[in-house]
Design an enzyme around this catalytic site. Structure first.
Site, PDB file in Angstrom:
ATOM      1  N   MET A  53       2.840   1.157 -13.120  1.00 62.68           N
ATOM      2  CA  MET A  53       2.236  -0.018 -12.504  1.00 62.68           C
ATOM      3  C   MET A  53       1.899  -1.135 -13.493  1.00 62.68           C
ATOM      4  O   MET A  53       1.629  -2.293 -13.157  1.00 62.68           O
ATOM      5  CB  MET A  53       1.056   0.372 -11.434  1.00 62.68           C
ATOM      6  CG  MET A  53      -0.063   0.712 -12.122  1.00 62.68           C
ATOM      7  SD  MET A  53      -1.530   1.075 -10.945  1.00 62.68           S
ATOM      8  CE  MET A  53      -2.822   1.600 -12.187  1.00 62.68           C
ATOM      9  N   TYR A  54       2.173  -0.765 -14.686  1.00 65.83           N
ATOM     10  CA  TYR A  54       1.581  -1.789 -15.720  1.00 65.83           C
ATOM     11  C   TYR A  54       2.658  -2.991 -15.874  1.00 65.83           C
ATOM     12  O   TYR A  54       2.603  -3.638 -16.459  1.00 65.83           O
ATOM     13  CB  TYR A  54       1.336  -1.474 -17.111  1.00 65.83           C
ATOM     14  CG  TYR A  54      -0.116  -0.313 -17.191  1.00 65.83           C
ATOM     15  CD1 TYR A  54      -0.939   0.021 -16.055  1.00 65.83           C
ATOM     16  CD2 TYR A  54      -0.280   0.493 -18.242  1.00 65.83           C
ATOM     17  CE1 TYR A  54      -1.839   0.692 -16.263  1.00 65.83           C
ATOM     18  CE2 TYR A  54      -1.310   1.160 -18.285  1.00 65.83           C
ATOM     19  CZ  TYR A  54      -2.131   1.488 -17.000  1.00 65.83           C
ATOM     20  OH  TYR A  54      -3.479   2.118 -17.345  1.00 65.83           O
ATOM     21  N   GLY A  55       4.131  -2.400 -15.417  1.00 66.83           N
ATOM     22  CA  GLY A  55       5.059  -2.910 -15.832  1.00 66.83           C
ATOM     23  C   GLY A  55       5.490  -3.295 -17.218  1.00 66.83           C
ATOM     24  O   GLY A  55       6.193  -4.327 -17.476  1.00 66.83           O
TER      25      GLY A  55
END
Length: 86
Positions: A53-55
């Site tokens: 989810m940090y990308g």
């Protein structure tokens, strides 16, 4: 490249040991992640903590490749997946 100092390890349930002290990439913009991760690896970090989810996982991988660390030198690239996405 700095030689990693003696960092205590953590033994995981699967028998793998990872360095207890890690470099986290949470809230680092993808455009800055390669440089930041390379700097951490050069400083001796061998545990990079990231999450889907940090990308910025691709940039972490790019930094590890660019670091020139030998494939036989242990690094721990720890990531988490959002289970709802899989």
């Amino acid at each position: 490249m700095t030689t990693p100092s003696a960092v205590p390890g953590l033994l995981l349930n699967n028998g793998v040991t990872i360095p207890q002290f890690g470099f986290g990439v949470y809230q680092i913009e993808p455009k800055d992640t390669v440089r930041a991760t390379l700097t951490a690896l050069e400083a001796g970090y061998r545990h990079v903590d990231t999450a889907e989810m940090y990308g910025n996982e691709a940039e972490v991988g790019q930094a590890v490749r660019q670091s020139g660390l030998p494939r036989d030198e242990e690094t721990a690239d720890v990531t988490r997946l959002v289970m709802a996405w899989h």
